[in-house]
Design an enzyme around this catalytic site. Structure first.
Site, short mmCIF file in Angstrom:
data_model
loop_
_atom_site.label_atom_id
_atom_site.label_comp_id
_atom_site.label_asym_id
_atom_site.label_seq_id
_atom_site.Cartn_x
_atom_site.Cartn_y
_atom_site.Cartn_z
N SER A 154 -9.62 -0.36 7.21
CA SER A 154 -9.25 -0.22 5.38
C SER A 154 -8.56 -1.97 5.28
CB SER A 154 -8.45 1.23 5.34
OG SER A 154 -9.04 2.20 5.52
N SER A 181 -9.00 2.86 2.90
CA SER A 181 -7.97 2.90 2.23
C SER A 181 -7.50 1.72 0.89
CB SER A 181 -7.35 3.81 3.09
OG SER A 181 -7.04 3.08 4.37
N LYS A 195 1.02 -1.23 0.09
CA LYS A 195 0.05 0.16 0.21
C LYS A 195 0.79 1.59 0.40
CE LYS A 195 -4.37 2.17 2.38
NZ LYS A 195 -4.42 2.03 3.59
#
Length: 554
Positions: free
Chosen positions: A232, A208, A133
């Site tokens: 997330s 996210s 990420k």
């Protein structure tokens, strides 16, 4: 610093230039082709060889690691295969941020050479390409986290997680897209744009860690690392039919990562794995914990992987488990596909000899200083703060996400007191359940939805309490796929009364055609620092579902 628009334009040009020309799609699917998950395998794509298709469809990380360790598949060919598929995925659903092909392949060559000359693997993740990420820095690369203000900021040091992955023998190979601020359950920012769901490109991939979810949904990575402060890791895992684990605070190293609200430790963010296989989640946890990360990150709990816990020593060794089934949170009733998934799971567990029983403070803590923090970052370039994930021209919905004014330290302390009281109350209720289970133990775990819907259309994600429960209680939770939305089995259910305005809004969102092809997933929660047991129990649930209903079509 130039205007934020100039910074973004330059970044996008550099990103495009990093893609090898022969990996650029000559005949991509038309925009009205919604499900693009199998496109990389098709003759129309033409980028992957037959062997590369075989490698990327293997999915099971345990199998991949075995083939890498034996030398049957080299790290160079596995990394190349996944890199190609990741680049294809990016052109279809816009899931990547940092692309560094030469660097990743050089790392893979070094690992292959080590195996060839010594006959030994470098570590438990030897040769495995892993996606990160875009908040887990890699030395020498940018890590913008979707902020124009951070373009051009190159990191001089690896995050601890990156260091640990190198020590484990892994090959970090791409970084993936996030929403501006990381504080959304969808993925859109002004630098890289919007990431879509590969099962249906009109739907969100979640957030996210949405780039990770979309990439995994395209089989463009065997294992990715996301982060979770309110769901997330779990939203993207659920919305893309993947497995994902939200560990307890400080079980996995976080030091050196970038984030919004840095310095806020009232509701910590945690890193967690996302994978197409449960073996990938387990391999990540065992490998990372095995590196004794508490020697690198002072906040990491000094707890080794405990095999006895994975064998469910505290849960009757898994012979007859009792799960609490949380069908709704009393605020928002899940859509019909989620209700069906809960019933399927309960039926599968009973058929396997297990039992089912039983049927916001956090946001205030989390957002206590959010507005000031975010505005301080965006002010550097003049980039506007994103207030909605809605598509251009579409009506915004109340997703439950906003940026309230800051509160005083004293007010924050009162919220902490409230959180502690909630944790004490939950623990007492959990322990008291021993009187109802019939096993002599309290409920072994809770099974519940991840969200009140499958992946919703862009801009329509409604944040509910299903994930936040894990964060405020600090319960580890593992997502597992169950089924997909079915227009025949999941018709609209007529309702005239609603539990809340959000419940009515969620109800009005549902029509099975809107959610065509969307994966439907659930999560299993255990008690604090029970990651080993949560993984083992999720494997039991997953096996029970497969035994009764077969493998979920992806």
């Amino acid at each position: 610093m130039g205007s934020w628009q100039d910074l973004v334009a330059d970044k996008k040009l550099r990103q495009q230039a990093a893609i090898p020309l022969d990996w650029v799609l000559k005949s991509p699917p038309a925009p009205d082709v919604l499900d693009v998950r199998t496109f990389p395998d098709s003759p129309q794509c033409g980028v992957l060889s037959e062997r590369e298709i075989t490698i990327t469809n293997a999915v099971d990380v345990e199998l991949l690691l075995a083939k890498l360790a034996s030398g049957e598949w080299s790290s160079v060919e596995v990394t190349t295969a996944y890199y190609k598929r990741a680049i294809i995925a990016h052109q279809l659903v816009n899931c990547l941020t940092e692309i560094f092909v030469d660097r990743a392949l050089q790392r893979a060559r070094e690992l292959d050479e080590h195996l060839k000359t010594t006959g030994k693997v470098v570590g438990p993740l030897h040769g495995l390409p892993i996606s990160l990420k875009d908040q887990i820095p890699i030395k020498g690369l940018e890590c913008t986290m979707g902020y124009a203000s951070w373009i051009g900021r190159y990191f001089e040091k690896d995050a601890v997680m990156t260091q640990v992955l190198y020590a484990c023998g892994a090959v970090p190979f791409v970084m993936t897209n996030v929403p501006q601020t990381l504080m959304w359950s969808e993925t859109y920012n002004l630098v890289f744009g919007r990431t879509s769901n590969p099962a249906n490109r009109t739907l969100t991939c979640g957030g996210s860690s949405g780039g990770e979810g979309a990439l995994g949904g395209m089989k463009g990575t065997p294992l990715g690392i996301g982060s979770d402060i309110g769901g997330s890791v779990r939203y993207p895992s659920a919305f893309n039919g993947l497995y994902g684990l939200r560990p307890s605070y400080h079980r996995i190293p976080y030091s050196g990562c970038v984030n919004s609200l840095m310095g806020q430790d009232s509701a910590p963010s945690v890193l967690g794995p996302i994978s197409g296989s449960l073996s990938g989640v387990r391999a990540f946890m065992k490998a990372v914990i095995g590196q004794q990360p508490w020697l690198l990150d002072p906040l990491v709990v000094r707890k080794r992987w405990i095999e006895e816990e994975y064998q469910l020593a505290d849960h009757g060794f898994g012979k007859q488990l009792c799960f609490a089934l949380m069908e709704d949170d009393g605020i928002v009733l899940p859509h019909p596909p989620l209700q069906r998934a809960m019933k399927m799971t309960a039926d599968a567990l009973r058929a396997a000899g297990h039992k089912g029983a039983l049927r916001s403070c956090f946001a205030a803590i989390w957002l206590a200083g959010a507005l000031e923090d975010i505005d301080a970052v965006t002010a550097a370039s003049g980039e506007p703060r994103i207030e909605s994930m809605a598509m251009p021209g579409a009506q915004a919905v109340d997703t439950g996400m906003g940026y309230p004014a800051g509160i005083s330290a004293y007010e924050n302390w009162q919220l902490h007191k409230q959180r502690t009281a909630l944790r004490e109350e939950y623990l007492a209720l959990w322990q008291a359940s021993a009187a109802e289970t019939g096993t002599g133990r309290p409920v072994d775990a809770i099974i519940l939805p991840v969200a009140p819907s499958a992946a919703p259309p862009h801009g329509k994600s409604i944040i509910a309490t299903y994930t936040v429960l894990g964060n405020i209680m600090n319960y580890p939770a593992c997502v597992f796929p169950v089924t997909t939305v079915d227009p025949v089995q999941d018709p609209v259910q007529k309702r005239e009364t609603f539990m809340s305005p959000t419940d009515e809004e969620n109800y009005n969102l549902y029509h099975p055609d809107t959610f065509k092809n969307a994966p439907v997933s659930l999560q299993l929660m255990g008690q604090t620092l029970e990651e080993e047991a949560v993984l083992a129990m999720t494997e039991i649930v997953d096996n029970a579902l497969k035994s009764k209903f077969g493998v979920v079509k992806k």
